[in-house]
Design a protein around this motif. Structure first.
Motif, PDB file in Angstrom:
ATOM      1  N   TYR A  55      44.787  43.826  45.479  1.00 32.83           N
ATOM      2  CA  TYR A  55      45.332  43.467  44.117  1.00 32.83           C
ATOM      3  C   TYR A  55      46.635  42.825  44.195  1.00 32.83           C
ATOM      4  O   TYR A  55      46.876  41.989  43.256  1.00 32.83           O
ATOM      5  CB  TYR A  55      45.428  44.644  43.427  1.00 32.83           C
ATOM      6  CG  TYR A  55      43.811  45.478  43.270  1.00 32.83           C
ATOM      7  CD1 TYR A  55      42.969  44.661  42.931  1.00 32.83           C
ATOM      8  CD2 TYR A  55      43.763  46.864  43.456  1.00 32.83           C
ATOM      9  CE1 TYR A  55      41.480  45.201  43.088  1.00 32.83           C
ATOM     10  CE2 TYR A  55      42.675  47.436  43.333  1.00 32.83           C
ATOM     11  CZ  TYR A  55      41.538  46.548  43.152  1.00 32.83           C
ATOM     12  OH  TYR A  55      40.315  47.147  42.906  1.00 32.83           O
ATOM     13  N   CYS A  56      47.652  43.147  45.088  1.00 27.16           N
ATOM     14  CA  CYS A  56      48.973  42.625  44.986  1.00 27.16           C
ATOM     15  C   CYS A  56      49.375  42.025  46.379  1.00 27.16           C
ATOM     16  O   CYS A  56      50.407  41.272  46.523  1.00 27.16           O
ATOM     17  CB  CYS A  56      49.927  43.637  44.532  1.00 27.16           C
ATOM     18  SG  CYS A  56      50.428  44.724  46.042  1.00 27.16           S
ATOM     19  N   CYS A  87      49.048  49.955  42.886  1.00 27.01           N
ATOM     20  CA  CYS A  87      48.132  49.120  42.288  1.00 27.01           C
ATOM     21  C   CYS A  87      46.671  50.327  41.969  1.00 27.01           C
ATOM     22  O   CYS A  87      46.049  50.151  40.912  1.00 27.01           O
ATOM     23  CB  CYS A  87      47.570  48.311  43.235  1.00 27.01           C
ATOM     24  SG  CYS A  87      48.804  46.932  43.440  1.00 27.01           S
ATOM     25  N   LEU A  93      42.706  42.339  36.823  1.00 29.80           N
ATOM     26  CA  LEU A  93      42.969  41.272  37.365  1.00 29.80           C
ATOM     27  C   LEU A  93      43.172  40.053  36.352  1.00 29.80           C
ATOM     28  O   LEU A  93      43.179  38.986  36.816  1.00 29.80           O
ATOM     29  CB  LEU A  93      42.436  40.983  38.632  1.00 29.80           C
ATOM     30  CG  LEU A  93      43.009  41.909  39.758  1.00 29.80           C
ATOM     31  CD1 LEU A  93      42.154  41.153  41.139  1.00 29.80           C
ATOM     32  CD2 LEU A  93      44.385  41.606  40.052  1.00 29.80           C
ATOM     33  N   ARG A 153      44.830  38.600  34.586  1.00 30.50           N
ATOM     34  CA  ARG A 153      46.099  37.511  34.295  1.00 30.50           C
ATOM     35  C   ARG A 153      46.298  36.724  35.860  1.00 30.50           C
ATOM     36  O   ARG A 153      47.080  35.779  35.973  1.00 30.50           O
ATOM     37  CB  ARG A 153      47.509  38.067  34.438  1.00 30.50           C
ATOM     38  CG  ARG A 153      47.901  38.601  32.736  1.00 30.50           C
ATOM     39  CD  ARG A 153      49.092  39.008  32.617  1.00 30.50           C
ATOM     40  NE  ARG A 153      49.213  40.524  33.302  1.00 30.50           N
ATOM     41  CZ  ARG A 153      50.245  41.397  33.725  1.00 30.50           C
ATOM     42  NH1 ARG A 153      51.427  40.872  33.309  1.00 30.50           N
ATOM     43  NH2 ARG A 153      50.103  42.178  34.185  1.00 30.50           N
ATOM     44  N   ASP A 154      45.551  36.948  36.709  1.00 29.14           N
ATOM     45  CA  ASP A 154      45.636  36.297  37.924  1.00 29.14           C
ATOM     46  C   ASP A 154      44.104  36.132  38.462  1.00 29.14           C
ATOM     47  O   ASP A 154      43.404  36.527  39.228  1.00 29.14           O
ATOM     48  CB  ASP A 154      46.104  37.285  39.051  1.00 29.14           C
ATOM     49  CG  ASP A 154      46.436  36.563  40.405  1.00 29.14           C
ATOM     50  OD1 ASP A 154      46.053  35.411  40.675  1.00 29.14           O
ATOM     51  OD2 ASP A 154      47.102  37.154  41.142  1.00 29.14           O
ATOM     52  N   PRO A 155      43.504  34.935  37.691  1.00 27.56           N
ATOM     53  CA  PRO A 155      41.954  34.556  37.953  1.00 27.56           C
ATOM     54  C   PRO A 155      41.802  34.104  39.498  1.00 27.56           C
ATOM     55  O   PRO A 155      40.699  34.415  40.034  1.00 27.56           O
ATOM     56  CB  PRO A 155      41.961  33.563  36.978  1.00 27.56           C
ATOM     57  CG  PRO A 155      43.120  33.234  36.613  1.00 27.56           C
ATOM     58  CD  PRO A 155      44.055  34.148  36.829  1.00 27.56           C
ATOM     59  N   ALA A 156      42.836  33.558  40.211  1.00 28.36           N
ATOM     60  CA  ALA A 156      42.460  33.090  41.372  1.00 28.36           C
ATOM     61  C   ALA A 156      42.449  34.255  42.530  1.00 28.36           C
ATOM     62  O   ALA A 156      41.496  34.172  43.335  1.00 28.36           O
ATOM     63  CB  ALA A 156      43.760  32.191  42.095  1.00 28.36           C
ATOM     64  N   ARG A 157      43.213  35.270  42.135  1.00 26.27           N
ATOM     65  CA  ARG A 157      43.194  36.467  43.018  1.00 26.27           C
ATOM     66  C   ARG A 157      41.696  36.998  42.921  1.00 26.27           C
ATOM     67  O   ARG A 157      40.908  37.629  43.870  1.00 26.27           O
ATOM     68  CB  ARG A 157      44.179  37.434  42.967  1.00 26.27           C
ATOM     69  CG  ARG A 157      44.065  38.553  43.936  1.00 26.27           C
ATOM     70  CD  ARG A 157      45.364  39.328  43.714  1.00 26.27           C
ATOM     71  NE  ARG A 157      46.736  38.864  44.110  1.00 26.27           N
ATOM     72  CZ  ARG A 157      47.107  38.914  45.371  1.00 26.27           C
ATOM     73  NH1 ARG A 157      46.400  39.545  46.250  1.00 26.27           N
ATOM     74  NH2 ARG A 157      48.361  38.124  45.567  1.00 26.27           N
TER      75      ARG A 157
END
Ligand SMILES: [Zn+2]
Length: 431
Positions: free
Chosen positions: A200-201, A234, A247, A249-253
């Motif tokens: 996740y991070c 996380c 996730l 806010r972070d669509p790529a991840r």
């Protein structure tokens, strides 16, 4: 730590204790055969009762652990712990330097000509020289141990996790059915699949927890395809949220994570070619090798409550009920090579630097010999044991376990063992 024992005809006998070896040497019944690993030779005996010993190997990229173990009914007794420090990086660097010299020379003397042959094809089992070196030094260490002890079997850690056991847990015996060992295999698999970082991070080098991508509370399954690794914070933060929300806010991840989760088992099982090459090489020389997974090694280690080190990991390879004697010092074999033909050293710009002597011997010593120096007075007063680097002036450097001692006179040095391509030292007893 056990001492290796040979009979009068240099055939291996059972290793003995340090105390017993001291008695035999004091009474003149034995002589020192070899310093590293310490081996004595009996002067009056031929043959003796033998128990089968096992060599266990945990191959690594920088260091390989090796252990010699006596298998008794319940307990395994560690007789010898060793760690081979490889020099793959040095070999790689040397070959790159050689390639650069050749490229320059060719460019200097020859106009460009298109290649006329494809003579760059490699045979099937080809390994890069830096990797082949890991196989060769390990095989040669096993061969050495077989000359010093009655080795009957070899066990090797072959894969990080047991893929067959992950897919069909019911075939693999009681440890899997009770789930304890299976958990370790799953963890090793996830570490490999998710690149040893938080999914996740991306945090690396932190403790990672096994995490359900689709939470159990939302009906997520326990299958490995629904599992990933997350750091503590996380894992806490996500809780039972769907991963798409967590996730958001972070669509790529998120996209990467979902794609990675769907990857089949087989793709994640990065086959370690060096480990397979080692198994093949060992089998070609010494007969069948018993192979185990890294998950099992880890499970053994945590169940037996022993610390982590390359050598102790090796002792934990395979089926281990109980382990004794793992707290002995570890012999470190640092691969150094036997020096080079080249008599001109270059600095980092390629200009010649210093002058090397034609003769590789000075005052009876060669670079690479193991020596003991007893310096009576001065800044370097005291006893130093290590690998010597000679100078024509007779002022030597000694590479000890604690560091390099510079400028020790050859008159204070006593030869322990001739150089054989390794620098020997000991790791302190594990806590
Ligand atoms: Zn994290």
């Amino acid at each position: 730590m056990a001492v290796f024992v040979l009979d009068k005809r240099k055939k291996p006998l059972m290793p003995c204790s340090e105390k017993r070896a001291r008695q035999l040497l004091e009474r003149g019944r034995a002589v020192v055969h070899r310093m590293y690993p310490f081996t004595i030779r009996l002067r009056d005996r031929v043959g003796g009762a033998l128990q089968p010993l096992e060599v266990r190997i945990d191959p690594g990229s920088k260091s390989t652990g090796v252990a010699v173990v006596r298998k008794d009914a319940e307990t395994d007794t560690v007789l010898h712990l060793a760690q081979i420090d490889h020099r793959g990086a040095k070999i790689r660097k040397d070959l790159q330097a050689r390639a650069a010299f050749r490229r320059r020379r060719r460019g200097a003397n020859l106009r460009y000509r298109a290649p006329r042959f494809d003579n760059r094809r490699r045979s099937d089992g080809w390994l890069a020289p830096s990797l082949q070196h890991r196989v060769d030094t390990t095989v040669s260490d096993v061969a050495k141990l077989r000359r010093l002890a009655p080795v009957a079997s070899i066990a090797q850690e072959l894969v990080r996790f047991d893929m067959q056991a992950l897919e069909t847990p019911e075939i693999s015996g009681v440890e899997y059915q009770q789930g304890a060992l299976a958990g370790y295999e799953v963890r090793e698999y996830l570490l490999e699949k998710w690149g040893r970082c938080c999914a996740y991070c991306g945090a690396e080098g932190v403790p990672l927890q096994v995490e359900h991508i689709r939470a159990r509370a939302l009906g997520g399954s326990n299958r490995v395809s629904n599992l990933t690794l997350a750091c503590g914070p996380c894992n806490q933060a996500k809780g039972a949220q769907p991963v798409e929300v967590f996730l958001a806010r972070d669509p790529a991840r998120l996209a990467r994570l979902l794609a990675q989760a769907k990857r089949p088992l087989r793709d994640a099982a990065a086959v370690n070619s060096t480990r397979w090459a080692l198994k093949t090489a060992l089998e070609a020389r010494f007969g069948p090798v018993r192979v185990f997974s890294g998950g099992r090694t880890k499970w053994n280690r945590s169940r037996l409550g022993v610390p982590k080190s390359h050598a102790i990991d090796a002792a934990c390879v395979g089926e281990v009920e109980a382990l004794r004697g793992w707290d002995a010092p570890t012999l470190v074999l640092r691969c150094t090579g036997r020096g080079s033909h080249c008599r001109t050293r270059l600095d980092r710009f390629g200009f010649p630097r210093g002058v090397l002597t034609r003769s590789k011997t000075a005052f009876g010593f060669r670079t690479g010999d193991m020596v003991r120096a007893e310096v009576p007075a001065g800044a370097r007063a005291g006893a130093h044991v290590g690998r010597v680097a000679i100078r024509a002036t007779g002022s030597f450097n000694i590479q000890t376990a604690a560091g390099v001692v510079q400028g020790v006179s050859h008159r204070h040095c006593r030869l322990l063992q001739r150089g054989d391509g390794y620098g020997y030292s000991f790791l302190a007893r594990s806590a």
